[in-house]
Design a protein around this motif. Structure first.
Motif, PDB file in Angstrom:
ATOM      1  N   ARG A 185       4.303  32.634 -48.680  1.00  8.25           N
ATOM      2  CA  ARG A 185       2.885  32.760 -48.464  1.00  8.25           C
ATOM      3  C   ARG A 185       2.058  32.852 -49.732  1.00  8.25           C
ATOM      4  N   ARG A 214       2.878  24.976 -44.994  1.00 11.56           N
ATOM      5  CA  ARG A 214       1.267  24.818 -44.171  1.00 11.56           C
ATOM      6  C   ARG A 214       1.219  25.863 -43.089  1.00 11.56           C
ATOM      7  N   GLN A 215       2.527  26.160 -42.410  1.00  9.21           N
ATOM      8  CA  GLN A 215       2.749  26.845 -41.272  1.00  9.21           C
ATOM      9  C   GLN A 215       2.369  28.378 -41.788  1.00  9.21           C
ATOM     10  N   LEU A 216       2.481  28.607 -43.025  1.00  4.54           N
ATOM     11  CA  LEU A 216       2.052  29.945 -43.449  1.00  4.54           C
ATOM     12  C   LEU A 216       0.615  30.185 -43.880  1.00  4.54           C
ATOM     13  N   ALA A 217      -0.172  29.207 -43.546  1.00  7.02           N
ATOM     14  CA  ALA A 217      -1.545  29.018 -43.936  1.00  7.02           C
ATOM     15  C   ALA A 217      -1.547  28.900 -45.505  1.00  7.02           C
ATOM     16  N   ASN A 218      -0.584  28.308 -45.996  1.00  5.78           N
ATOM     17  CA  ASN A 218      -0.688  28.387 -47.636  1.00  5.78           C
ATOM     18  C   ASN A 218      -1.314  26.813 -48.124  1.00  5.78           C
ATOM     19  N   PRO A 219      -2.306  26.645 -48.644  1.00  3.21           N
ATOM     20  CA  PRO A 219      -2.628  25.385 -49.130  1.00  3.21           C
ATOM     21  C   PRO A 219      -2.021  25.023 -50.304  1.00  3.21           C
TER      22      PRO A 219
ATOM     23  N   SER B  85       6.065  34.021 -39.477  1.00  2.00           N
ATOM     24  CA  SER B  85       6.643  32.790 -40.063  1.00  2.00           C
ATOM     25  C   SER B  85       5.565  31.594 -39.761  1.00  2.00           C
ATOM     26  N   ARG B  86       4.738  31.991 -38.676  1.00  3.28           N
ATOM     27  CA  ARG B  86       3.890  30.915 -37.998  1.00  3.28           C
ATOM     28  C   ARG B  86       2.479  31.358 -38.193  1.00  3.28           C
ATOM     29  N   LEU B  87       1.705  31.187 -38.954  1.00  2.00           N
ATOM     30  CA  LEU B  87       0.317  31.674 -39.057  1.00  2.00           C
ATOM     31  C   LEU B  87      -0.588  30.686 -38.504  1.00  2.00           C
ATOM     32  N   LEU B  88      -0.475  30.095 -37.425  1.00  2.00           N
ATOM     33  CA  LEU B  88      -1.138  29.029 -36.976  1.00  2.00           C
ATOM     34  C   LEU B  88      -2.085  29.440 -36.090  1.00  2.00           C
ATOM     35  N   TRP B  95      -3.687  25.057 -39.452  1.00  2.00           N
ATOM     36  CA  TRP B  95      -3.232  26.215 -40.218  1.00  2.00           C
ATOM     37  C   TRP B  95      -4.068  26.854 -41.285  1.00  2.00           C
ATOM     38  N   THR B  97      -5.992  29.186 -41.693  1.00  3.21           N
ATOM     39  CA  THR B  97      -6.124  30.639 -41.125  1.00  3.21           C
ATOM     40  C   THR B  97      -6.240  31.491 -42.258  1.00  3.21           C
TER      41      THR B  97
END
Lengths: 259, 131
Positions: A185, A214-219, B85-88, B95, B97
């Motif tokens: 992250r 991306r699912q960790l909101a990391n670009p 593990s899923r910050l959506l 994504w 967020t």
């Protein structure tokens, strides 16, 4: 993060952290003192000090992290071969034991300080600070801190670096970002290493690894590379070069104009 | 297993606070921990029973309260509680967020008994200061 003490108390979570007044009586009659301070306050304080050192000397510090064997030292060797002709590089190596990695770097003509942590599974800001005393920061553009091979513990300790770079080799699972969210992250760049082995490994998909990131909101950008074949090294060297130029420019703009 | 290092840093702060408040014994240490801090609570509890020996918190209980992972969507502005593990976004699935809670590693408070009746040297109403 709070600017005063570096704790993680923000307007978003403050209500979750305060349960009672600063000094409240408990039912048992003892007193309660509210502290609200980050557990790693001392480390974070030292990390800020390290960062000031780097900034004073126009050094870009990069914390290189991965599981053991993902190819951090090999990548550093290849990076030195490409960058050392016009940039000065310094390396801090973190390992549980041995000077082997530092020796590999020194054989390339680059100053390297080995930190052997013994049983400790991560570097901390104090260990890095001691190592900095053995380096001439004024003569360095890039400082690479190769952390102990571990995807868990290094993620919790700020060393004073400007950037986190995490390697994920194709011999590992492409779901590593989902399994180690604390590490991934916070990464500023994900390097998918040993990409030359990809034709032999059917179950690693770089797109899946990026999706998990991306699912960790990391670009963060992802670069696929191989230190063995050289594939992707230009993109990696360009990335570090651009960040050095950016940080130098930011510091120049921040400095007061002398009369 | 960096929890031992975290515990040692925690106990340093507990001892520092206890000195400032003329505490004779620390009875409870209360933490607020988010899943994205990288701290495993069972490991922290184990490490604490080792690290507290010989300190002012020798007999103290460690109470670690786990905070939820909360995010705010930068697109639809909704807040959601999600897994680490899923910050959506739970509403629009985006994504992009921002984390608003879940990475804390905070010493919230300590409970203690005083060695004397007189008030401590630091003001009870002010912030707890560290030098």
């Amino acid at each position: 993060m709070c600017d005063t003490c570096g704790c993680n108390v923000t307007s978003g979570n403050e209500h979750l952290l305060h349960s009672h007044g600063k000094l409240a009586r408990t039912t048992e009659g003892s007193e309660s003192i509210e502290v609200l301070r980050d557990l790693l306050h001392e480390n974070d304080h030292q990390a800020r000090h390290n960062r000031e050192h780097f900034d004073q000397h126009d050094v870009l510090a990069i914390n290189l992290m991965s599981s053991p064997g993902a190819g951090k030292t090999r990548l550093l060797e290849a990076t030195i071969d490409r960058l050392a002709h016009d940039k000065q590089i310094g390396v801090v190596e973190g390992d549980l034991e041995t000077e082997r990695d530092a020796q590999r770097i020194r054989s390339k003509g680059v100053p390297a300080v080995q930190i052997t942590t013994g049983s400790a599974c991560h570097l901390d800001a104090h260990l890095v600070h001691e190592a900095l005393h053995q380096l001439d920061l004024a003569a360095i553009d890039f400082l690479f801190i190769e952390n102990v091979g571990n995807l868990v513990c290094p993620a919790s300790f700020d060393l004073g670096q400007h950037l986190n770079v995490t390697l994920l080799s194709v011999t590992e699972g492409d779901d590593k970002p989902a399994k180690y969210p604390v590490m991934f992250r916070q990464t500023d760049l994900m390097l998918i290493s040993k990409i030359d082995l990809l034709p032999h490994l059917t179950d690693f998909d770089p797109r899946q690894a990026e999706l998990h990131l991306r699912q960790l909101a990391n670009p963060a950008q992802t670069i696929c590379l191989s230190a063995q074949t050289g594939e992707g090294l230009d993109a990696w060297c360009q990335w570090v070069g651009e960040h050095l130029a950016q940080s130098t420019q930011t510091r120049r703009l921040a400095k007061p104009v002398s009369a | 297993m960096h929890e031992l290092a975290v515990c040692q840093a925690l106990l340093q702060q507990v001892e520092q606070t206890a000195r400032q408040h003329a505490v004779s014994e620390v009875t409870k240490v209360v933490l607020r921990i988010g899943p994205l801090s990288g701290i495993e609570l069972p490991l922290l509890q184990q490490a604490f029973t080792v690290a507290r020996r010989g300190t002012i918190a020798d007999k103290a209980d460690l109470v670690a309260e786990e905070l939820p992972v909360r995010i705010r969507c930068t697109r639809c502005r909704t807040e959601s509680t999600v897994s680490a593990s899923r910050l959506l976004c739970m509403v629009c699935g985006d994504w992009r967020t921002r984390l608003i809670s879940g990475d804390e590693m905070v010493l919230a408070s300590i409970e203690m008994t005083r060695s004397q009746r007189s008030p401590p040297q630091t003001e009870l109403t002010g912030d707890v200061n560290y030098v």
